[in-house]
Design a protein around this motif. Structure first.
Motif, short mmCIF file in Angstrom:
data_model
loop_
_atom_site.label_atom_id
_atom_site.label_comp_id
_atom_site.label_asym_id
_atom_site.label_seq_id
_atom_site.Cartn_x
_atom_site.Cartn_y
_atom_site.Cartn_z
N ARG A 161 0.86 -1.20 0.00
CA ARG A 161 0.00 0.00 0.00
C ARG A 161 0.89 1.24 0.00
O ARG A 161 1.94 1.26 0.63
N PHE A 162 0.43 2.28 -0.67
CA PHE A 162 1.13 3.56 -0.66
C PHE A 162 0.19 4.60 -0.08
O PHE A 162 -0.92 4.79 -0.55
N SER A 163 0.66 5.25 0.99
CA SER A 163 -0.14 6.28 1.66
C SER A 163 0.57 7.62 1.51
O SER A 163 1.79 7.70 1.61
N GLU A 164 -0.20 8.67 1.29
CA GLU A 164 0.39 10.01 1.18
C GLU A 164 0.09 10.88 2.39
O GLU A 164 0.54 12.02 2.45
N CYS A 165 -0.68 10.38 3.33
CA CYS A 165 -1.08 11.19 4.48
C CYS A 165 -0.77 10.43 5.76
O CYS A 165 -1.23 9.29 5.94
N PRO A 166 0.00 11.00 6.67
CA PRO A 166 0.54 12.36 6.63
C PRO A 166 1.88 12.46 5.89
O PRO A 166 2.38 13.55 5.65
N ILE A 167 2.48 11.31 5.54
CA ILE A 167 3.75 11.33 4.81
C ILE A 167 3.68 10.31 3.68
O ILE A 167 2.96 9.32 3.78
N PRO A 168 4.41 10.54 2.58
CA PRO A 168 4.47 9.51 1.53
C PRO A 168 5.23 8.30 2.05
O PRO A 168 6.42 8.40 2.38
N LEU A 169 4.56 7.18 2.17
CA LEU A 169 5.18 5.98 2.74
C LEU A 169 4.51 4.75 2.17
O LEU A 169 3.29 4.67 2.08
N GLU A 170 5.32 3.78 1.78
CA GLU A 170 4.84 2.52 1.23
C GLU A 170 5.15 1.42 2.24
O GLU A 170 6.23 1.40 2.82
N TYR A 171 4.19 0.53 2.46
CA TYR A 171 4.44 -0.57 3.39
C TYR A 171 3.81 -1.86 2.88
O TYR A 171 2.85 -1.84 2.11
N THR A 172 4.38 -2.98 3.34
CA THR A 172 3.88 -4.30 2.97
C THR A 172 3.80 -5.16 4.22
O THR A 172 4.78 -5.23 4.98
N VAL A 173 2.65 -5.78 4.46
CA VAL A 173 2.47 -6.63 5.63
C VAL A 173 2.93 -8.04 5.29
O VAL A 173 2.38 -8.68 4.39
N CYS A 174 3.94 -8.52 6.01
CA CYS A 174 4.48 -9.86 5.77
C CYS A 174 4.39 -10.70 7.03
O CYS A 174 4.63 -10.21 8.14
N GLU A 175 4.07 -11.96 6.86
CA GLU A 175 4.15 -12.90 7.97
C GLU A 175 5.62 -13.17 8.24
O GLU A 175 6.41 -13.34 7.32
N CYS A 176 5.97 -13.19 9.52
CA CYS A 176 7.38 -13.40 9.87
C CYS A 176 7.76 -14.87 9.68
O CYS A 176 7.19 -15.76 10.33
N PRO A 177 8.70 -15.16 8.78
CA PRO A 177 9.14 -16.55 8.59
C PRO A 177 9.76 -17.10 9.88
O PRO A 177 10.34 -16.37 10.67
N ARG A 178 9.63 -18.40 10.09
CA ARG A 178 10.13 -19.03 11.31
C ARG A 178 11.63 -18.77 11.51
O ARG A 178 12.09 -18.46 12.60
N MET A 179 12.39 -18.89 10.41
CA MET A 179 13.83 -18.67 10.51
C MET A 179 14.15 -17.24 10.92
O MET A 179 15.04 -16.99 11.75
N LEU A 180 13.41 -16.29 10.37
CA LEU A 180 13.65 -14.89 10.69
C LEU A 180 13.20 -14.57 12.11
O LEU A 180 13.79 -13.72 12.79
#
Length: 201
Positions: free
Chosen positions: A23-42
């Motif tokens: 997702r890309f949000s412009e409010c309040p700042i331009p910021l892109e984020y992706t929700v990831c499941e945490c892999p077991r190794m990580l």
């Protein structure tokens, strides 16, 4: 505006941990984020970074949310302009992360981010481990990276698919019910919420 499927749950590609489209949000700042499941190794690698990270309920899961902010300068280069912009983007990320963290905690979850400069926990007790935002983007989102000289040593810089090296990566982490974590990210941030944040804890 948003990329992909507006953040709705997508069919996971084989071998990936992406739960929600970028997702890309412009409010309040331009910021892109992706929700990831945490892999077991990580997850094993994160325990030394966040000693206080722990399950928070029967349906709780661990999530890694890589973020990117577009930069005006090429961050492959070094100089006062790049240093100034990195400081500004760091402050914006920490303010955004503080709001998301407050929401996740209010929902009974756990949340923290790492300082992109040090790789250490920002809001909770820091352990001896460090987390690399660039490595996370490479492993979770398959971003390309490039080796550059950093104060006499070699370090890797993430290359965003659109912004390339004009990109400031940072990462937030959460443990909780998926719907609650996603809601904390997607709920619009009011001007009052944003103005109430600062770099101080």
């Amino acid at each position: 505006a948003a990329m992909g499927d507006e953040g709705d749950r997508q069919t996971r590609a084989k071998g990936t941990n992406i739960l929600h489209a970028t997702r890309f949000s412009e409010c309040p700042i331009p910021l892109e984020y992706t929700v990831c499941e945490c892999p077991r190794m990580l997850m094993r690698e994160l325990k030394p970074v966040f000693p206080e990270m722990a399950p928070t309920g029967v349906n709780a899961c661990a999530f890694i949310i890589p973020t990117c902010q577009p930069a005006q300068t090429n961050l492959l280069e070094t100089g006062p302009d790049q240093d100034r912009e990195k400081d500004e983007l760091l402050e914006k990320f920490i303010r955004w992360a503080r709001i998301v963290r407050t929401r996740v905690l209010a929902g009974g979850g756990w949340c923290d981010c790492t300082d992109p400069a040090s790789g250490q926990a920002q809001f909770t007790t820091a352990g001896p481990g460090i987390y690399s935002d660039v490595s996370g983007l490479e492993r979770l989102l398959k971003y390309d990276t490039q080796l550059v000289g950093c104060n006499g040593i070699q370090c890797r810089v993430a290359l965003h698919p659109r912004w390339q090296a004009s990109c400031y990566p940072a990462t937030i982490f959460a443990v909780g019910v998926e719907e609650a974590v996603v809601a904390a990210l997607q709920e619009p941030i009011s001007a009052e919420e944003w103005d109430a944040t600062s770099m101080s804890d």
